[in-house]
Design a protein around this motif. Structure first.
Motif, short mmCIF file in Angstrom:
data_model
loop_
_atom_site.label_atom_id
_atom_site.label_comp_id
_atom_site.label_asym_id
_atom_site.label_seq_id
_atom_site.Cartn_x
_atom_site.Cartn_y
_atom_site.Cartn_z
N HIS A 1 113.82 60.97 14.90
CA HIS A 1 112.90 62.16 14.73
C HIS A 1 113.62 63.27 14.13
N TYR A 2 114.88 63.38 14.19
CA TYR A 2 115.63 64.50 13.62
C TYR A 2 116.65 64.08 12.72
N GLY A 3 116.43 64.30 11.55
CA GLY A 3 117.40 63.67 10.32
C GLY A 3 119.01 63.79 10.62
N ASP A 4 119.15 65.05 11.11
CA ASP A 4 120.76 65.33 11.42
C ASP A 4 121.00 65.39 12.75
N VAL A 5 121.98 64.47 13.16
CA VAL A 5 122.44 64.56 14.55
C VAL A 5 124.06 64.51 14.48
N TRP A 6 124.54 65.44 14.85
CA TRP A 6 126.13 65.70 14.76
C TRP A 6 126.74 65.74 16.19
N ARG A 7 127.92 65.12 16.09
CA ARG A 7 129.05 65.35 17.41
C ARG A 7 129.69 66.48 16.90
N MET A 8 129.77 67.49 17.69
CA MET A 8 130.29 68.77 17.36
C MET A 8 130.89 69.35 18.72
N PRO A 9 132.24 69.03 19.01
CA PRO A 9 132.62 69.38 20.48
C PRO A 9 132.90 70.97 20.69
N SER A 10 132.98 71.74 19.67
CA SER A 10 133.48 73.31 19.80
C SER A 10 132.19 73.79 19.09
N SER A 11 131.04 73.34 19.35
CA SER A 11 129.87 73.90 18.65
C SER A 11 129.32 75.15 19.88
N ARG A 12 129.06 76.22 19.31
CA ARG A 12 128.44 77.19 20.32
C ARG A 12 127.15 77.02 20.87
N ALA B 1 120.37 73.22 32.24
CA ALA B 1 119.88 72.40 31.23
C ALA B 1 119.13 71.18 31.95
N THR B 2 118.24 70.81 31.12
CA THR B 2 117.44 69.62 31.86
C THR B 2 118.29 68.30 31.87
N VAL B 3 118.39 67.45 32.95
CA VAL B 3 119.28 66.38 33.11
C VAL B 3 118.36 65.01 33.01
N ILE B 4 118.76 64.27 31.98
CA ILE B 4 118.04 63.15 31.83
C ILE B 4 118.80 61.91 31.96
N LYS B 5 118.33 61.01 33.01
CA LYS B 5 119.16 59.87 33.55
C LYS B 5 118.55 58.58 32.55
N ARG B 6 119.79 58.48 31.50
CA ARG B 6 119.56 57.44 30.44
C ARG B 6 120.73 57.32 29.81
N ASP B 7 120.74 56.15 28.97
CA ASP B 7 122.17 55.47 28.23
C ASP B 7 122.13 56.52 27.18
N PRO B 8 123.30 57.43 26.92
CA PRO B 8 123.28 58.40 26.07
C PRO B 8 123.45 58.04 24.58
N SER B 9 123.97 56.71 24.37
CA SER B 9 123.93 56.33 23.00
C SER B 9 122.61 55.73 22.50
N LYS B 10 121.75 55.44 23.58
CA LYS B 10 120.40 54.97 23.04
C LYS B 10 119.45 56.17 22.64
N PHE B 11 119.78 57.11 23.63
CA PHE B 11 118.83 58.51 23.67
C PHE B 11 119.31 59.22 22.42
N LEU B 12 120.55 59.04 21.80
CA LEU B 12 121.10 59.90 20.41
C LEU B 12 120.50 58.86 19.17
N ARG B 13 120.29 57.68 19.39
CA ARG B 13 119.71 56.74 18.49
C ARG B 13 118.38 57.25 18.20
N GLU B 14 117.53 57.44 19.53
CA GLU B 14 116.26 57.82 19.37
C GLU B 14 115.88 59.18 18.62
N MET B 15 117.00 59.99 19.00
CA MET B 15 116.81 61.24 18.36
C MET B 15 117.13 61.40 16.79
#
Length: 69
Positions: free
Chosen positions: A19-30, A2-16
């Motif tokens: 751009h993408y309508g659906d962003v989900w927290r899914m701990p057991s996702s394949r 995986a690519t490693v990005i050094k950034r605040d995760p919550s800010k990164f997810l807000r930006e996602m």
């Protein structure tokens, strides 16, 4: 690997979410078995796995994530 990005995760997810309508927290996702990104907060060291979810035709329809334990 995986690519490693050094950034605040919550800010990164807000930006996602802008751009993408659906962003989900899914701990057991394949999709998170081999994540596309690992976002590392440089201040706290918190790590978050992030993967794109795409259809068979390659269209990205969402993003899933979870914190690394």
């Amino acid at each position: 690997m995986a690519t490693v990005i050094k950034r605040d995760p919550s800010k990164f997810l807000r930006e996602m979410k802008t751009h993408y309508g659906d962003v989900w927290r899914m701990p057991s996702s394949r999709y998170l078995l081999q994540p596309d990104f690992v976002v590392v907060d440089p201040k706290t060291g918190k790590k978050t796995k992030v993967s794109f979810v795409s259809l068979d035709d390659g269209e990205v329809v969402g993003v899933v994530y979870d914190d690394l334990g």
